[in-house]
Design an enzyme around this catalytic site. Structure first.
Site, PDB file in Angstrom:
ATOM      1  N   ILE A  79     -52.953 -31.068 -22.586  1.00  0.00           N
ATOM      2  CA  ILE A  79     -53.808 -29.951 -23.069  1.00  0.00           C
ATOM      3  C   ILE A  79     -53.271 -28.634 -22.611  1.00  0.00           C
ATOM      4  O   ILE A  79     -53.220 -27.669 -23.475  1.00  0.00           O
ATOM      5  CB  ILE A  79     -55.278 -30.260 -22.647  1.00  0.00           C
ATOM      6  CG1 ILE A  79     -56.241 -31.127 -23.469  1.00  0.00           C
ATOM      7  CG2 ILE A  79     -56.155 -28.834 -22.633  1.00  0.00           C
ATOM      8  CD1 ILE A  79     -56.470 -30.768 -24.984  1.00  0.00           C
ATOM      9  N   CYS A  80     -52.874 -28.515 -21.388  1.00  0.00           N
ATOM     10  CA  CYS A  80     -52.323 -27.221 -21.005  1.00  0.00           C
ATOM     11  C   CYS A  80     -50.944 -27.033 -21.758  1.00  0.00           C
ATOM     12  O   CYS A  80     -50.779 -25.600 -22.077  1.00  0.00           O
ATOM     13  CB  CYS A  80     -51.931 -27.238 -19.505  1.00  0.00           C
ATOM     14  SG  CYS A  80     -50.671 -28.547 -19.012  1.00  0.00           S
ATOM     15  N   THR A  81     -50.272 -27.744 -22.324  1.00  0.00           N
ATOM     16  CA  THR A  81     -48.942 -27.496 -23.106  1.00  0.00           C
ATOM     17  C   THR A  81     -49.489 -26.881 -24.309  1.00  0.00           C
ATOM     18  O   THR A  81     -49.062 -25.813 -24.954  1.00  0.00           O
ATOM     19  CB  THR A  81     -48.188 -28.459 -23.198  1.00  0.00           C
ATOM     20  OG1 THR A  81     -47.726 -29.084 -21.886  1.00  0.00           O
ATOM     21  CG2 THR A  81     -46.835 -28.253 -24.089  1.00  0.00           C
ATOM     22  N   ASN A 121     -51.439 -23.314 -23.826  1.00  0.00           N
ATOM     23  CA  ASN A 121     -50.623 -22.346 -22.961  1.00  0.00           C
ATOM     24  C   ASN A 121     -49.267 -22.276 -23.372  1.00  0.00           C
ATOM     25  O   ASN A 121     -48.700 -21.189 -23.459  1.00  0.00           O
ATOM     26  CB  ASN A 121     -50.648 -22.371 -21.662  1.00  0.00           C
ATOM     27  CG  ASN A 121     -52.211 -22.312 -21.191  1.00  0.00           C
ATOM     28  OD1 ASN A 121     -52.911 -21.684 -21.887  1.00  0.00           O
ATOM     29  ND2 ASN A 121     -52.508 -23.274 -20.405  1.00  0.00           N
TER      30      ASN A 121
END
Lengths: 437, 592
Positions: free
Chosen positions: A219-221, A224
């Protein structure tokens, strides 16, 4: 297509006359002696001939898609007389490049029913029953009624479920001679077949780590640091769609939905100087599309039904127990006995131990269970000593147990506790012992 | 689909577009494998099949569904009871009709875009043109993109093979005997540009090009905070560590590290490099990008070398001679693929030998995904892409030279074709098989490989069955086709059991004779004498060379996969014999 008029020679002498064959085809393997085949007998102890065994066998085909159409055809052409087919899907235009029992006019109709109708026309003496159902909807009695099950499914989850379910039935009814499962799967030019004899050899779950878990993007990839067009598509479908349309379910087959995602993903990609967003890629990512071709399905399905014929009639030994085929770089295939996994969650000692830190949040533990290649769970629910730690559903229970997600596991249970884990991919529960490290 | 300017389109345009989008949907699952170019090749192809039994029909099913252009089936057999039981593509009420016509009709239903025709004629007549129909069939055979011979006798296959070999047409020969089947592919030369083979990415870590060097120099790891450090792509980390390695070993710790930058590493130096990478992680050494870097040392930190397969192509005489313009221009589209390949290979050889390339292939420009922030990754991606573009432009000059030398027009090879070639320069494949007629005349070229791959018995018994047929005009275990109908249908199981037994021993004798002939020194050298397995021979005779649907269907799948690879020039065709043993559930392959 209109076949162009055939060129017929003027003289009929060139034509060989239709021959009345003597014992031929499958019949040779049912009626002739075969001293070199250990398993083969012209009649068993109860006086049944291989022909009787073939006539009486009841075969369940799971899946009426690419593999299923081939499997059904092959069973009919092998002389099986009683066939049931179950599939919950309806026909889509993109099925027609390989699912040859369907035509354009059939789009939207249930696969199992259309396939059965076609085969009844081709082989009127075969008894074919269609079930437009989910495998989970059928009763134990239904499954107990079959001699053998042939699985032609693309979904790993469904294959795991049926494998575990048949094992649970075998546990109740005795493993001796319990119905075999012949399982096939394909991807592009590659495929595999396995013959599963409950408790005698490796089951589907034993070899779960042969399948790499589905590609997922952190999810962070996505949120962001996107790098690939896929990351932008995931952003549009996983984050943007539910935000903009909280009450509308995303439909990967609705061109309007996909087009909306294409626009969103393209805008995001431009913002990050990423290129390569296309309609086809977007649909592929959203639906997790696996390339599929007729020829690979033909190979794998026919290896499966060849095994079904041998298992039922004993006319030749059966596959021991795993075959792999790959046609993209030359023709490569390997057949070998895949070993039973002692700690298999279905047919082994069914216990899993994990050593984790006590200050880990319950939510993190659940993530670990999902990521473990030997478990590959989808949405696990956890209990310990009849206390509900976290339940994914029903909604009320989920809301009640949700506060536990943030708690440290050391505050929820003691080191060495055995958690009972249930998950929609498995019909039975798992026991996982958690030791604090 | 959204079309903003649809009002400006003519009715034909709209229809064409709708057809295009229909096709994209219909073929979606295969276009993901071979894209529009592969699909266009399939749609432009003509496949000619000798035989119309289940084996032929099953192979054709897998070619009609993905949309080959045209199929032609040549056979004079008429549908009998057994066909109705074994061949799915004849119908119960087709009994007595020409089988070729029946399968073409039923297969046609699967895909309205495919043209199909049946020629009701004995396959043996195709190669002995004596009437105008036969001449037509011969012309069709010569104009085919691919020929498939299903369950045809050895003598005919020999003649077909000679014909196909001369015209450069790929040939697939398949025979089945009950649970056993043999497939043989033969093509004099087959070039593959888009092989899709899975190899490690070409990152040039051991020989970074100038733009990559200055990019790495522009990054100062010491000034980064822990978050930024965790987002440095592993390519940069490895090159930085290699620079440190170089300065350490040159004895001058302040040097840039470009002096003495290593072009390869010994085993123990790789461990040293991994330690140097971990030292770069000033804060948390367990970050994902550092892990990716240490894991990539083994596969990536090796001396740059042109892959063996590509070297063989570049060293081939065909990559050094100028083509004959007249000959190339008169070739069919299929034949031109190989000619263009050699023109491009010639240009590639000149490129590799040039001062610019210094022994390296053009860069593909692709980098794998890796842990990185967006800007760091995109910058790196751009650097590799730009270098690939430069390399391609350099290659284009050599292509122009080669075309001029061959007196071919400058646009004979399009920019797009050069583009695809340059991107795949690292993945090129060349397949040259032996011919079937030579194999039949001289025996298998590599007996040891057959033996090692456990299909020597299968191979010898298939060849012995062919010899048995030549001698008796019937296959082992099968009654003679000339037997009166009444006599045939009254043959009991016991009659057949006796026939199978006596044929088994004759077959074993014939197979062992063949083995002795192929390996004349078998006895003298005191080496182990190869003999066939008696059980397998019994299984051959048990089959009576009857077709089983499942086995026909497995082979139909393999034949179609090979056909698709040969027609699209994508993926790598097998070289050159495959045996399906349905008794054991194994598929064996070797080279003969």
């Amino acid at each position: 297509m209109s076949p162009t008029a055939a060129v017929e020679p003027t003289t009929t002498a060139a034509l060989s006359s239709p021959q009345v064959p003597c014992i031929a085809g499958v019949d040779r393997y049912l009626k002739l002696r075969a001293a070199h085949v250990e398993s083969f007998e012209l009649a068993d102890e109860s006086g049944k001939t291989p022909q009787d065994l073939l006539d009486e066998a009841k075969i369940l085909v799971i899946g009426a898609g690419g593999l299923g159409c081939e499997i059904l055809k092959n069973l009919v052409m092998s002389g099986f007389k009683h066939i049931d087919v179950i599939d919950m899907d309806t026909i889509d235009i993109s099925n027609l490049n390989r699912q040859f029992l369907f035509r354009k006019r059939d789009v939207g109709r249930p696969k199992a029913e259309v396939a059965a109708e076609f085969l009844r026309r081709r082989a009127p003496d075969v008894n074919i029953t269609a079930h437009y159902k989910r495998i989970q909807d059928m009763s134990e009695e239904f499954y107990l009624g079959f001699t053998l099950i042939v699985c032609g499914l693309d979904s790993i989850d469904a294959r795991r479920w049926i494998n575990a379910f048949i094992y649970s039935l075998a546990e109740q009814h005795g493993f001796e001679g319990f119905k075999p499962i012949v399982d096939g799967g394909t991807e592009g030019f590659k495929g595999n077949v396995r013959v599963i004899l409950p408790m005698q050899n490796a089951c589907f779950e034993c070899g779960l780590d042969l399948f790499s878990p589905k590609t997922t993007y952190p999810i962070c990839t996505i949120a962001n640091t996107p790098r690939l067009p896929e990351h932008c598509i995931e952003w549009a479908s996983v984050l943007e769609w539910p935000r903009v349309f909280p009450d509308k379910k995303l439909d990967g087959d609705d061109p309007d939905h996909i087009n909306w995602l294409v626009d969103q993903a393209t805008a995001r990609a431009a913002q990050f100087s990423i290129s390569g967003i296309t309609y086809s890629l977007t649909q592929g990512v959203v639906k997790n599309i696996i390339p599929a071709i007729a020829s690979t399905n033909a190979i794998i399905a026919a290896v499966c039904t060849n095994e079904a014929l041998k298992l039922v009639t004993s006319c030749n030994p059966y596959l021991d127990n795993y075959m792999f085929y790959s046609g993209d770089d030359g023709v490569y295939s390997h057949t070998f006995p895949y070993a039973q996994n002692e700690s298999c969650m279905v047919c082994g000692h069914k216990r899993k131990s994990m050593a984790v830190a006590p200050d880990m949040a319950l939510e993190e533990l659940i993530e670990l269970l999902k990521e473990d290649p030997s478990l590959q769970l989808k949405s696990p629910s956890l209990t310990v000593d009849s206390t509900n730690l976290y339940f994914q559903r029903p909604k009320a229970l989920e809301e009640r147990t949700r506060p536990n997600l943030e708690k440290k596991i050391g505050d929820l249970f003691a080191s060495g506790s055995t958690l009972t884990v249930t998950d929609p991919v498995l019909p039975t529960s798992l026991q996982v012992t958690v030791v604090f490290a | 689909m959204r079309r903003s300017s649809s009002e400006n389109l003519t009715a034909t345009d709209t229809k064409r577009m709708r057809n295009e989008s229909d096709k994209a949907q219909l073929y979606d699952r295969q276009l993901r494998l071979w894209q529009k170019t592969g699909q266009a090749a399939l749609e432009g192809s003509r496949v000619c099949v000798l035989g119309s039994s289940a084996l032929a029909a099953e192979a054709l099913k897998n070619l009609v569904l993905p949309g080959i252009g045209e199929l032609v089936v040549i056979d004079d057999a008429r549908v009998n009871e057994q066909d109705i039981k074994t061949n799915f593509f004849v119908r119960p009420d087709d009994k007595g009709k020409p089988r070729a016509q029946c399968i073409v009709e039923n297969l046609s239903e699967l895909n309205p875009d495919v043209r199909g025709s049946a020629i009701v004629m004995a396959p043996t007549d195709v190669v002995t043109a004596s009437s105008s129909e036969q001449e037509n069939a011969t012309i069709l055979l010569d104009a085919a993109s691919l020929v498939i011979a299903c369950n045809q006798p050895e003598s005919l296959v020999c003649k077909i093979s000679q014909r196909c070999w001369t015209s450069g047409t790929p040939l697939i020969v398949a025979n089945s005997a009950g649970f056993l089947a043999r497939i043989r592919t033969s093509v004099a030369e087959h070039a593959v540009i888009e092989s899709h083979v899975d190899t490690k990415p070409d990152l040039r870590l051991m020989c970074p090009f100038p733009a990559l060097r200055s990019h790495v120099d522009s990054i100062n790891l010491d000034t980064l905070d822990s978050t930024d450090l965790a987002h440095v792509p592993y390519i940069v980390l490895i090159i930085k560590a290699l620079q440190k390695f170089a300065s350490k070993h040159s004895g001058n710790a302040d040097a840039s590290g470009w002096e003495g930058y290593p072009s390869s590493l010994k085993w123990e130096e790789k461990s040293e490099l991994r330690a140097l990478i971990r030292q770069l992680a000033t804060v948390k050494p367990d970050e994902e990008n550092f892990e990716e870097a240490t894991n990539s040392v083994m596969p990536q930190c090796v001396r740059y070398e042109i892959p063996t397969e590509i070297k063989v192509i570049l060293e081939d005489p065909a990559a050094s001679v100028d083509s004959n313009a007249a000959a190339v221009e008169s070739q069919s589209n299929m034949q031109q693929i190989n000619s263009k390949f050699w023109l491009l290979a010639n240009a590639l050889r000149r490129y590799v030998e040039s001062d610019y390339a210094q022994g390296k292939l053009p860069l593909s420009g692709k980098i794998p995904d890796m842990k990185a922030d967006t800007s760091g990754y995109i910058a790196l991606q751009r650097i590799y892409k730009e270098k690939a573009e430069q390399d391609k432009n350099e290659l284009i000059k050599h292509v122009a030279d080669v075309l001029t030398a061959s007196r071919l027009p400058a646009d004979f090879i399009s920019q797009e074709e050069i583009d695809i070639f340059a991107k795949n320069a690292n993945l090129l494949r060349l397949v040259r098989t032996s011919s079937v007629h030579n194999e039949y005349a001289n025996g298998p070229s590599d007996l040891d490989m057959l033996s090692m791959n456990e299909l020597l018995s299968h191979y010898a018994l298939f060849r012995a069955s062919d010899a048995f047929f030549s001698k008796h005009v019937r296959y082992p275990g099968a009654p003679a086709p000339s037997t009166e109908q009444a006599a045939r249908s009254s043959l009991t199981a016991e009659d057949l059991n006796k026939l199978v037994e006596s044929d088994t021993s004759e077959l074993v004798g014939m197979a062992n004779e063949l083995l002795a002939k192929w390996q004349p020194n078998n006895h003298e050298n005191g080496g182990q004498k190869n003999t066939v397995s008696d059980e397998l021979a019994a299984e051959f005779a048990r089959s009576g060379h009857c077709e089983l649907h499942n086995v026909a269907s497995v082979c139909g799948g393999v034949i179609a996969q090979e056909a698709i690879k040969l027609i699209t020039h994508q993926y790598v065709p097998g070289n050159n014999i495959f045996v399906f043993d349905g008794v054991q559930g194994r598929l064996l392959s070797a080279k003969v």
